[in-house]
Design a protein around this motif. Structure first.
Motif, PDB file in Angstrom:
ATOM      1  N   MET A 163       0.902  -1.124  -0.020  1.00 57.06           N
ATOM      2  CA  MET A 163       0.127   0.008   0.056  1.00 57.06           C
ATOM      3  C   MET A 163       0.827   1.395  -0.012  1.00 57.06           C
ATOM      4  O   MET A 163       0.379   2.287  -0.215  1.00 57.06           O
ATOM      5  CB  MET A 163      -0.840   0.049   1.149  1.00 57.06           C
ATOM      6  CG  MET A 163      -2.057  -1.133   1.423  1.00 57.06           C
ATOM      7  SD  MET A 163      -2.978  -1.266   2.589  1.00 57.06           S
ATOM      8  CE  MET A 163      -3.658   0.296   2.616  1.00 57.06           C
TER       9      MET A 163
ATOM     10  N   LEU B 164       2.648   2.407   2.262  1.00 57.78           N
ATOM     11  CA  LEU B 164       2.453   2.925   3.716  1.00 57.78           C
ATOM     12  C   LEU B 164       3.772   2.672   4.752  1.00 57.78           C
ATOM     13  O   LEU B 164       4.167   1.472   4.608  1.00 57.78           O
ATOM     14  CB  LEU B 164       1.354   2.765   4.309  1.00 57.78           C
ATOM     15  CG  LEU B 164       0.295   3.470   3.574  1.00 57.78           C
ATOM     16  CD1 LEU B 164      -1.134   3.130   4.412  1.00 57.78           C
ATOM     17  CD2 LEU B 164       0.127   5.021   3.508  1.00 57.78           C
ATOM     18  N   SER B 165       4.072   3.223   5.809  1.00 53.21           N
ATOM     19  CA  SER B 165       5.092   2.931   6.885  1.00 53.21           C
ATOM     20  C   SER B 165       4.278   3.135   8.006  1.00 53.21           C
ATOM     21  O   SER B 165       3.176   3.761   8.031  1.00 53.21           O
ATOM     22  CB  SER B 165       6.285   3.933   6.659  1.00 53.21           C
ATOM     23  OG  SER B 165       5.801   5.086   7.184  1.00 53.21           O
TER      24      SER B 165
ATOM     25  N   ASN C 213       1.691   4.698  14.555  1.00 55.63           N
ATOM     26  CA  ASN C 213       1.190   3.491  15.207  1.00 55.63           C
ATOM     27  C   ASN C 213       2.364   3.075  16.576  1.00 55.63           C
ATOM     28  O   ASN C 213       3.377   2.921  16.301  1.00 55.63           O
ATOM     29  CB  ASN C 213       1.421   2.268  14.344  1.00 55.63           C
ATOM     30  CG  ASN C 213       0.098   2.066  13.369  1.00 55.63           C
ATOM     31  OD1 ASN C 213      -1.014   1.975  13.995  1.00 55.63           O
ATOM     32  ND2 ASN C 213       0.404   2.234  12.053  1.00 55.63           N
TER      33      ASN C 213
ATOM     34  N   ARG D 220      -3.024  -0.198  12.381  1.00 59.65           N
ATOM     35  CA  ARG D 220      -3.960   0.757  12.013  1.00 59.65           C
ATOM     36  C   ARG D 220      -3.594   1.261  10.726  1.00 59.65           C
ATOM     37  O   ARG D 220      -2.691   1.922  10.631  1.00 59.65           O
ATOM     38  CB  ARG D 220      -4.323   1.566  13.078  1.00 59.65           C
ATOM     39  CG  ARG D 220      -5.002   0.830  14.324  1.00 59.65           C
ATOM     40  CD  ARG D 220      -5.401   1.532  15.194  1.00 59.65           C
ATOM     41  NE  ARG D 220      -6.150   2.886  14.843  1.00 59.65           N
ATOM     42  CZ  ARG D 220      -6.803   3.925  15.497  1.00 59.65           C
ATOM     43  NH1 ARG D 220      -6.362   3.979  16.551  1.00 59.65           N
ATOM     44  NH2 ARG D 220      -7.180   4.872  14.996  1.00 59.65           N
ATOM     45  N   VAL D 221      -4.246   1.192   9.744  1.00 58.42           N
ATOM     46  CA  VAL D 221      -4.089   1.737   8.410  1.00 58.42           C
ATOM     47  C   VAL D 221      -4.305   3.383   8.512  1.00 58.42           C
ATOM     48  O   VAL D 221      -3.699   4.267   8.001  1.00 58.42           O
ATOM     49  CB  VAL D 221      -4.849   1.236   7.262  1.00 58.42           C
ATOM     50  CG1 VAL D 221      -4.680   2.121   6.069  1.00 58.42           C
ATOM     51  CG2 VAL D 221      -4.588  -0.172   7.091  1.00 58.42           C
ATOM     52  N   ASP D 222      -5.301   3.873   9.072  1.00 64.18           N
ATOM     53  CA  ASP D 222      -5.666   5.283   9.482  1.00 64.18           C
ATOM     54  C   ASP D 222      -4.414   6.091   9.922  1.00 64.18           C
ATOM     55  O   ASP D 222      -4.419   7.043   9.995  1.00 64.18           O
ATOM     56  CB  ASP D 222      -6.791   5.455  10.038  1.00 64.18           C
ATOM     57  CG  ASP D 222      -6.733   4.929  11.375  1.00 64.18           C
ATOM     58  OD1 ASP D 222      -6.138   3.946  11.837  1.00 64.18           O
ATOM     59  OD2 ASP D 222      -7.883   5.537  12.400  1.00 64.18           O
TER      60      ASP D 222
ATOM     61  N   ALA E 131      -1.225   5.155   9.561  1.00 64.86           N
ATOM     62  CA  ALA E 131       0.135   4.871   8.779  1.00 64.86           C
ATOM     63  C   ALA E 131       0.276   6.207   8.111  1.00 64.86           C
ATOM     64  O   ALA E 131      -0.676   6.922   7.817  1.00 64.86           O
ATOM     65  CB  ALA E 131       0.030   3.768   8.022  1.00 64.86           C
TER      66      ALA E 131
END
Length: 111
Positions: free
Chosen positions: A1, A3-4, A8, A38-40, A42
């Motif tokens: 995706m 993202l890092s 988090n 959690r993606v939100d 990231a």
């Protein structure tokens, strides 16, 4: 995706292997475990600058270049040998494992 982990603080859940799921008091150290974040929270991955990429390429060039014949390979050469196999014991090297030298830039004037 792309993202890092970013903001988090830790994993929301840890996926453990089947053997460790029966023993929750033990810690799972198997390579099959996974961390759910959690993606939100990231953040996007950082993109390296040209100077950072150039520095990494120079570092890799030192590890991939034979000290005796000067050819650069796609793999890192053994530190123990200090050179490629062909220079060490005469074993022929596959030509597809060597990088071709970049073409010299020729100055061309605009017409």
């Amino acid at each position: 995706m792309g993202l890092s982990p970013g903001g988090n603080d830790g994993p929301v859940a840890i996926l453990r292997c089947k053997w460790c799921s029966y023993r929750p008091q033990w810690s799972c150290i198997h390579p099959t475990r996974g961390f759910l974040l959690r993606v939100d929270l990231a953040m996007p991955k950082r993109i390296p600058t040209l100077a950072q990429e150039r520095a990494l390429d120079q570092a890799m060039a030192v590890r991939q270049t034979c000290s005796e014949c000067g050819r650069r390979f796609y793999i890192c050469l053994s530190k123990k040998l200090g050179c490629c196999l062909e220079c060490h014991d005469g074993t022929p090297v596959d030509p597809s494992s060597c990088m071709t030298a970049p073409a010299l830039a020729v100055h061309r004037l605009a017409a």
